[in-house]
Design an enzyme around this catalytic site. Structure first.
Site, PDB file in Angstrom:
ATOM      1  CE  LYS A  32      -7.142   5.690   0.937  1.00 28.25           C
ATOM      2  NZ  LYS A  32      -8.422   6.908   0.160  1.00 28.25           N
ATOM      3  CE1 TYR A  38      -3.981   1.319  -0.466  1.00 27.22           C
ATOM      4  CE2 TYR A  38      -3.283   2.848   1.388  1.00 27.22           C
ATOM      5  CZ  TYR A  38      -4.351   2.691   0.618  1.00 27.22           C
ATOM      6  OH  TYR A  38      -5.565   3.371   0.600  1.00 27.22           O
TER       7      TYR A  38
HETATM    8  P1  NAD Z   1     -12.944   3.217  -7.987  1.00 31.42           P
HETATM    9  O1  NAD Z   1     -11.747   3.697  -8.867  1.00 31.42           O
HETATM   10  O2  NAD Z   1     -14.326   2.951  -8.556  1.00 31.42           O
HETATM   11  O3  NAD Z   1     -12.694   4.726  -7.223  1.00 31.42           O
HETATM   12  C1  NAD Z   1     -12.127   5.634  -7.474  1.00 31.42           C
HETATM   13  C2  NAD Z   1     -12.272   7.368  -7.603  1.00 31.42           C
HETATM   14  O4  NAD Z   1     -10.946   8.200  -8.526  1.00 31.42           O
HETATM   15  C3  NAD Z   1     -12.506   6.952  -9.420  1.00 31.42           C
HETATM   16  O5  NAD Z   1     -13.842   7.259  -9.415  1.00 31.42           O
HETATM   17  C4  NAD Z   1     -11.730   8.058 -10.799  1.00 31.42           C
HETATM   18  O6  NAD Z   1     -12.329   8.605 -11.028  1.00 31.42           O
HETATM   19  C5  NAD Z   1     -11.229   9.237  -9.018  1.00 31.42           C
HETATM   20  N1  NAD Z   1     -10.465   9.812  -9.069  1.00 31.42           N
HETATM   21  C6  NAD Z   1      -9.346   9.524  -9.669  1.00 31.42           C
HETATM   22  N2  NAD Z   1      -7.814  10.780  -9.624  1.00 31.42           N
HETATM   23  C7  NAD Z   1      -8.800  11.262  -9.906  1.00 31.42           C
HETATM   24  C8  NAD Z   1      -8.274  12.989  -9.610  1.00 31.42           C
HETATM   25  N3  NAD Z   1      -7.600  13.338 -10.465  1.00 31.42           N
HETATM   26  N4  NAD Z   1      -9.820  13.825 -10.176  1.00 31.42           N
HETATM   27  C9  NAD Z   1     -10.748  13.592  -9.563  1.00 31.42           C
HETATM   28  N5  NAD Z   1     -11.119  12.267  -9.524  1.00 31.42           N
HETATM   29  C10 NAD Z   1     -10.808  10.901  -9.256  1.00 31.42           C
HETATM   30  O7  NAD Z   1     -12.415   2.707  -6.747  1.00 31.42           O
HETATM   31  P2  NAD Z   1     -12.693   2.448  -4.980  1.00 31.42           P
HETATM   32  O8  NAD Z   1     -12.115   1.607  -4.648  1.00 31.42           O
HETATM   33  O9  NAD Z   1     -13.920   2.537  -5.261  1.00 31.42           O
HETATM   34  O10 NAD Z   1     -11.983   3.770  -4.067  1.00 31.42           O
HETATM   35  C11 NAD Z   1     -12.960   4.795  -4.240  1.00 31.42           C
HETATM   36  C12 NAD Z   1     -12.465   5.430  -2.408  1.00 31.42           C
HETATM   37  O11 NAD Z   1     -12.158   4.333  -1.452  1.00 31.42           O
HETATM   38  C13 NAD Z   1     -10.857   5.282  -2.391  1.00 31.42           C
HETATM   39  O12 NAD Z   1     -10.369   6.854  -1.580  1.00 31.42           O
HETATM   40  C14 NAD Z   1      -9.985   4.885  -1.628  1.00 31.42           C
HETATM   41  O13 NAD Z   1      -8.598   4.255  -1.755  1.00 31.42           O
HETATM   42  C15 NAD Z   1     -11.347   4.263  -0.913  1.00 31.42           C
HETATM   43  N6  NAD Z   1     -10.205   2.666  -0.238  1.00 31.42           N
HETATM   44  C16 NAD Z   1     -10.944   2.048  -1.273  1.00 31.42           C
HETATM   45  C17 NAD Z   1     -11.318   1.078  -0.456  1.00 31.42           C
HETATM   46  C18 NAD Z   1     -11.431  -0.290  -1.704  1.00 31.42           C
HETATM   47  O14 NAD Z   1     -11.187  -1.810  -1.078  1.00 31.42           O
HETATM   48  N7  NAD Z   1     -11.175  -0.732  -2.877  1.00 31.42           N
HETATM   49  C19 NAD Z   1     -10.589   0.486   0.669  1.00 31.42           C
HETATM   50  C20 NAD Z   1     -10.590   1.235   1.366  1.00 31.42           C
HETATM   51  C21 NAD Z   1     -11.203   2.482   0.909  1.00 31.42           C
HETATM   52  O1  0WE Z   2      -7.105   3.025  -2.095  1.00 24.58           O
HETATM   53  C1  0WE Z   2      -6.928   1.522  -2.279  1.00 24.58           C
HETATM   54  C2  0WE Z   2      -6.497   2.258  -3.755  1.00 24.58           C
HETATM   55  C3  0WE Z   2      -6.532   3.236  -4.256  1.00 24.58           C
HETATM   56  C4  0WE Z   2      -5.208   3.145  -5.988  1.00 24.58           C
HETATM   57  C5  0WE Z   2      -5.290   2.254  -6.240  1.00 24.58           C
HETATM   58  C6  0WE Z   2      -4.890   2.131  -7.620  1.00 24.58           C
HETATM   59  C7  0WE Z   2      -4.766   1.542  -8.379  1.00 24.58           C
HETATM   60  C8  0WE Z   2      -4.677   1.750  -9.897  1.00 24.58           C
HETATM   61  C9  0WE Z   2      -4.882   4.074  -5.960  1.00 24.58           C
HETATM   62  N1  0WE Z   2      -4.022   4.838  -7.038  1.00 24.58           N
HETATM   63  C10 0WE Z   2      -3.907   3.666  -8.183  1.00 24.58           C
HETATM   64  N2  0WE Z   2      -3.345   3.475  -9.046  1.00 24.58           N
HETATM   65  C11 0WE Z   2      -2.805   3.039 -10.347  1.00 24.58           C
HETATM   66  O2  0WE Z   2      -2.430   2.922 -11.095  1.00 24.58           O
HETATM   67  N3  0WE Z   2      -7.865   0.548  -1.290  1.00 24.58           N
HETATM   68  C12 0WE Z   2      -7.772   0.782  -0.311  1.00 24.58           C
HETATM   69  C13 0WE Z   2      -7.617  -0.428  -2.396  1.00 24.58           C
HETATM   70  C14 0WE Z   2      -6.342  -1.504  -2.444  1.00 24.58           C
HETATM   71  O3  0WE Z   2      -5.152  -1.328  -3.144  1.00 24.58           O
HETATM   72  C15 0WE Z   2      -4.372  -1.819  -1.901  1.00 24.58           C
HETATM   73  C16 0WE Z   2      -4.714  -2.840  -1.493  1.00 24.58           C
HETATM   74  C17 0WE Z   2      -5.878  -1.914  -1.190  1.00 24.58           C
HETATM   75  C18 0WE Z   2      -6.824  -2.493  -0.259  1.00 24.58           C
HETATM   76  C19 0WE Z   2      -2.455  -1.732  -2.786  1.00 24.58           C
HETATM   77  C20 0WE Z   2      -2.017  -2.451  -1.866  1.00 24.58           C
HETATM   78  C21 0WE Z   2      -2.188  -3.082  -0.990  1.00 24.58           C
HETATM   79  C22 0WE Z   2      -3.293  -3.843  -0.747  1.00 24.58           C
END
Ligand code: NAD
Ligand code: 0WE
Length: 259
Positions: free
Chosen positions: A165, A158
């Site tokens: 974060k 991560y």
């Molecule tokens: P997702 O890819 O569906 O959403 C990420 C969003 O970020 C996308 O809609 C993308 O368009 C937007 N984005 C990226 N760069 C941007 C920019 N410059 N300006 C505006 N928007 C931008 O993935 P997700 O997993 O739904 O992620 C949403 C949030 O949830 C993130 O903050 C992520 O860190 C957090 N999160 C995800 C998980 C997981 O496991 N998926 C767990 C905990 C927290």
């Molecule tokens: O916040 C996230 C993911 C956010 C994210 C994911 C990507 C993948 C593609 C941000 N930037 C990028 N850039 C890319 O090019 N999560 C909480 C999901 C997540 O991501 C991980 C996790 C988990 C859970 C990455 C490493 C280890 C665990």
């Protein structure tokens, strides 16, 4: 009862039907909120039509491009909200980005460019959006962001997103302190791993989800709908006494010492 009728909510971060922001938008709509939706524009505008089609059933009354790295676009977004709505009640910040190289390998190898980009898009953007929302939340409001345990503990790979974060969670506390006197609450939801566009691009995400399913108290992972339900609660008057907090929606994983 959870009731968001008469409230206007701006939802950022919807990319597709797996996005956490989509789960949140559905729950806000279900509770009666009026929605505004933003999408990340690109040269080919791939997301614009996709996000428009997806969200059409929720009848958003505002639909705008928003790349948080583009100050003009963010200014135009809040100007449009001021013109069309006049006020804003709920702001959902649900976006993050780090370059692929910043999410794997040795953390110490991260370039300044990748580090700053991750912190800019994933953490500074909350400050930027809160600043825009502040004058529109004249009768109070609720700002909600999404974070992950990797901002508090070391989660393999991560890396730089963990630093982003940690900054995001501290942004929540400083913003809550500043905006509290105006009855604007600021909270984060720390979600367990969920398969989304962003997480699927990460190697081994399925193994991580399986690990959570094995050791979390509830013996399962969480869904976008569950995260959305907590966001609806935090956006509602039921949560009127909660600000500056990080609420874990992770099936209990965070409490375990032998995770
Ligand atoms: P997702 O890819 O569906 O959403 C990420 C969003 O970020 C996308 O809609 C993308 O368009 C937007 N984005 C990226 N760069 C941007 C920019 N410059 N300006 C505006 N928007 C931008 O993935 P997700 O997993 O739904 O992620 C949403 C949030 O949830 C993130 O903050 C992520 O860190 C957090 N999160 C995800 C998980 C997981 O496991 N998926 C767990 C905990 C927290
Ligand atoms: O916040 C996230 C993911 C956010 C994210 C994911 C990507 C993948 C593609 C941000 N930037 C990028 N850039 C890319 O090019 N999560 C909480 C999901 C997540 O991501 C991980 C996790 C988990 C859970 C990455 C490493 C280890 C665990």
């Amino acid at each position: 009862m959870l009731d968001l009728t008469g409230k206007r909510a701006l939802v950022t971060g919807i990319a597709n039907d797996r996005s956490i922001a989509w789960g949140i938008a559905q729950q806000l709509h279900r509770a009666g909120a009026e929605l505004g939706v933003t999408y990340l524009p690109d040269e080919r505008d791939r997301f614009r039509q996709k996000v428009a089609d997806l969200t059409a059933p929720l009848n958003p009354t505002l639909f705008m491009p928003c790349n948080v790295q583009n100050d003009t676009q963010v200014d135009e977004l809040f100007q449009t909200i001021a013109d069309k709505w006049g006020t804003l009640d709920i702001l959902i910040h649900c976006l993050a980005f780090a370059g692929k190289e910043a999410l794997t390998g040795d953390f110490s190898a991260v370039s300044r460019e990748n580090f700053l980009q991750a912190l800019d898009i994933s953490a500074y953007s909350l400050v930027q959006l809160a600043r825009g929302a502040k004058p529109l939340m004249s009768s109070g409001g609720s700002i909600i962001t999404l974070t992950y345990l990797g901002g508090v503990r070391v989660i393999p790979n991560y890396n730089t997103m963990g630093i982003a974060k940690a900054a995001l969670e501290m942004n929540v506390r400083y913003l809550a302190s500043e905006l509290g006197p105006q009855n604007i609450r600021v909270n984060a939801i720390s979600a367990g791993p969920i398969r989304t566009l962003a997480s699927s691009a990460v190697g081994g995400i399925l193994d991580m989800i399986h690990h959570v399913e094995a050791v979390a108290p509830l013996r399962r992972s969480v869904t976008q709908a569950e995260v959305g339900a907590t966001a609806a609660f935090l956006g509602s008057d039921l949560a009127s006494g909660i600000t500056g907090q990080v609420i874990y929606v992770d099936a209990g994983y965070e409490i375990m010492g032998m995770g």
